[in-house]
Design a protein around this motif. Sequence first.
Motif, mmCIF file in Angstrom:
data_model
loop_
_atom_site.group_PDB
_atom_site.id
_atom_site.type_symbol
_atom_site.label_atom_id
_atom_site.label_comp_id
_atom_site.label_asym_id
_atom_site.label_seq_id
_atom_site.Cartn_x
_atom_site.Cartn_y
_atom_site.Cartn_z
ATOM 1 N N ARG A 32 51.234 -12.514 32.503
ATOM 2 C CA ARG A 32 50.361 -11.644 33.784
ATOM 3 C C ARG A 32 50.373 -10.504 33.672
ATOM 4 N N SER A 33 49.693 -10.137 31.920
ATOM 5 C CA SER A 33 49.793 -9.316 31.601
ATOM 6 C C SER A 33 48.035 -8.608 31.203
ATOM 7 N N ASP A 34 47.663 -7.426 31.147
ATOM 8 C CA ASP A 34 46.665 -7.444 31.452
ATOM 9 C C ASP A 34 46.552 -6.760 30.011
ATOM 10 N N HIS A 35 45.093 -7.539 29.557
ATOM 11 C CA HIS A 35 44.872 -7.037 28.224
ATOM 12 C C HIS A 35 43.498 -6.911 27.899
ATOM 13 N N ARG A 138 37.308 -19.131 28.001
ATOM 14 C CA ARG A 138 38.143 -19.039 27.119
ATOM 15 C C ARG A 138 38.112 -18.489 25.834
ATOM 16 N N GLY A 139 36.764 -17.735 25.419
ATOM 17 C CA GLY A 139 37.312 -16.355 24.502
ATOM 18 C C GLY A 139 37.364 -15.269 25.000
ATOM 19 N N GLN A 140 37.887 -15.487 26.473
ATOM 20 C CA GLN A 140 38.632 -13.702 26.817
ATOM 21 C C GLN A 140 40.203 -14.467 26.755
ATOM 22 N N CYS A 141 40.418 -15.421 26.766
ATOM 23 C CA CYS A 141 41.575 -16.202 26.972
ATOM 24 C C CYS A 141 42.177 -16.077 25.000
ATOM 25 N N MET A 143 41.090 -14.101 23.325
ATOM 26 C CA MET A 143 41.673 -12.572 22.376
ATOM 27 C C MET A 143 42.315 -12.059 23.369
ATOM 28 N N THR A 144 42.892 -12.122 24.845
ATOM 29 C CA THR A 144 44.055 -12.275 25.355
ATOM 30 C C THR A 144 45.320 -12.570 24.254
ATOM 31 N N LEU A 148 48.960 -10.720 21.945
ATOM 32 C CA LEU A 148 49.800 -10.055 22.138
ATOM 33 C C LEU A 148 50.657 -11.006 21.227
ATOM 34 N N GLY A 149 50.193 -11.503 20.245
ATOM 35 C CA GLY A 149 49.995 -11.916 18.593
ATOM 36 C C GLY A 149 50.890 -13.057 18.344
ATOM 37 N N LYS A 150 50.138 -13.831 19.582
ATOM 38 C CA LYS A 150 49.468 -15.271 18.986
ATOM 39 C C LYS A 150 48.887 -15.596 18.344
#
Length: 169
Positions: A32-35, A138-141, A143-144, A148-150
């Motif tokens: 839920r964090s805004d990135h 999905r590109g934004q996903c 990036m998120t 988050l370091g994933k």
Amino acid sequence: MLRHYRMFAAYNRWANTQVYAAAAELSDAEFRSDHGAFFGSLHRTLNHLIVADRIWMKRFTGTGEAPGTLDAVLFEDRDALAAARKIEDERIIAWTGMLDEKTLAADFTYVPVTQPIKITQPLAPALAHLFNHQTHHRGQCHMTLTALGKPSLMLDLIYFLRSEGREWM
């Protein structure tokens, strides 16, 4: 073009599966964090994709739910969101499987959510938009997730074609 759109429907499902598998590994706070994506968080971006798909599929088919805003949050629960995504992906695959060239070339009319004017255009470019829109967000996903370091996701169409999508080669 029918085969091309059917391939994109299958690819779309595959790529969404990759994103949802990565999202399942996140804590609720991370999810839920805004990135900085257009809709902020992974939670809101994934909701937007279902919203947009439902709006376009209602326009294309005349059936189903069509939310009235692009930023609607249809699912707070991650499992319910994932289940809805699977249903929507199967709906898109089934519908593209029923299309014929005449329907694909025909005009259809709709009213955008963002401006109340009727637009008439051929179906094919709008269907291309549906898949391009999915890829964009999905590109934004992706990036998120990386923010988050994933691990980075391999979402390119060519990876699909070399694995589960061999039937499209």
